[in-house]
Design an enzyme around this catalytic site. Structure first.
Site, PDB file in Angstrom:
ATOM      1  N   ASP A  23       0.675  -1.518  -0.192  1.00  0.00           N
ATOM      2  CA  ASP A  23       0.326   0.011   0.028  1.00  0.00           C
ATOM      3  C   ASP A  23       1.018   0.845   0.057  1.00  0.00           C
ATOM      4  O   ASP A  23       1.820   1.222   0.481  1.00  0.00           O
ATOM      5  CB  ASP A  23      -1.099   0.064   0.948  1.00  0.00           C
ATOM      6  CG  ASP A  23      -1.745   1.594   0.590  1.00  0.00           C
ATOM      7  OD1 ASP A  23      -2.103   1.779   0.425  1.00  0.00           O
ATOM      8  OD2 ASP A  23      -1.567   1.873   2.365  1.00  0.00           O
ATOM      9  N   ASP A  25      -0.108   5.494   1.014  1.00  0.00           N
ATOM     10  CA  ASP A  25      -0.779   6.185   1.406  1.00  0.00           C
ATOM     11  C   ASP A  25      -0.709   5.441   2.772  1.00  0.00           C
ATOM     12  O   ASP A  25      -1.798   4.388   3.018  1.00  0.00           O
ATOM     13  CB  ASP A  25      -1.885   7.126   0.822  1.00  0.00           C
ATOM     14  CG  ASP A  25      -1.721   8.438   2.026  1.00  0.00           C
ATOM     15  OD1 ASP A  25      -1.065   8.869   2.883  1.00  0.00           O
ATOM     16  OD2 ASP A  25      -2.325   9.716   1.680  1.00  0.00           O
TER      17      ASP A  25
END
Length: 286
Positions: A23, A25
């Site tokens: 992932d 952010d």
């Protein structure tokens, strides 16, 4: 292994992964600030022969733009290893609707991905002349107007299929939020009574697309993220081992409650990128 790493399923970690699906952010950076150890994690894994792939629900940027953003944080990302919800949606559309004529609610990243996949997108003049639309593809569009929503609703009620890049309800911006693609979808779904096919996390569709591109099985790829509702849930949907990092949504005191609420318990919990690196590199190649 760091005392800041907790294994909930030791059997999953018998050997190193062949790839890590990261992932962005909350995992590698927060807003415009890199998370400590993020670049070192990627460099160490790549040096060890473990491919790093970057997965984002953001449909507004192209893979090239995402990679450039990551490189600005010192993370050696390549566009070919970036998978956006827009790219996954375009691939899905081409596979399931090869002759589609699409009405698009979205920004440059989504339109670029659909164009590269060969999906027809009539312009305003062609739509005004009655171009037949049989697919609505919707992502985040910060320039959206009521006329576009009305047009999309009309196509859906006339039988068009509906793809949603990602279900995120809020988009963090600075110290606040903007309505996300999922909020726009809630309006269209309420008006049409038609639920979209969701492509991005927590759907397993984007994860399976990533695994196909990487050429590996789900058991060989670890999903690393900060959000139980999206990252962990998507990893579980695809059958991948999951690692929660406490650098974003979850903290050391509330991660278990948040994961239980999401119905997505991780296989391991790490304080941050340095602990993920230590966990992986201590394992043998199997």
């Amino acid at each position: 292994m760091s005392q800041q790493t907790e294994l909930l399923r030791e059997d999953v970690f018998a050997r190193r992964p062949r790839a890590v699906l990261l992932d962005l952010d909350g995992t590698l950076y927060r807003g415009e600030t890199p998370i400590e150890g993020a670049s070192g994690l990627v460099e160490a894994l790549e040096e060890a022969g473990i491919a790093c792939w970057y997965l984002t629900n953001n449909s507004t940027r192209t893979p090239e733009q995402v990679a450039e953003h990551l490189r600005g944080f010192g993370i050696p990302a390549e566009a070919g290893r970036v998978i956006t919800s827009a790219a996954a949606a375009a691939h899905y559309a081409k596979q399931r609707h090869p002759d589609a004529v699409a009405f698009v609610i979205g920004e440059h990243g989504l339109r670029s991905a659909l164009a590269q996949a060969g999906i027809a997108m009539p312009d305003e003049a062609e739509l005004a002349e009655g171009a037949k639309v049989n697919l609505v593809v919707q992502g985040l569009d910060r320039g959206l107007n009521y006329g576009q929503l009305t047009a999309a609703l009309g196509y859906l009620l006339s039988g068009a299929d509906y793809l949603l890049t990602n279900p995120d309800r809020r988009l963090p911006v600075g110290d606040g939020f903007l309505p996300g693609a999922g909020s726009l979808a809630a309006l269209l779904e309420t008006a049409s009574d038609i639920a979209p096919v969701v492509i991005g996390k927590p759907s397993g569709i984007m994860m399976r697309y990533a695994l196909d591109l990487a050429g590996i099985e789900a058991s060989e790829a670890w999903v690393v993220g900060d959000n139980p509702h999206t990252d962990l849930a998507a990893g579980l949907a695809a059958g991948c081992p999951t690692v929660l990092v406490l650098t974003g949504i979850c903290g050391p005191d509330d991660w278990r409650r948040r994961c239980e609420r999401a119905g997505a318990m991780p296989d391991a919990v790490c304080a941050g990128p340095d602990d993920v690196r230590a966990l992986i590199l201590r394992l043998g190649d199997g």
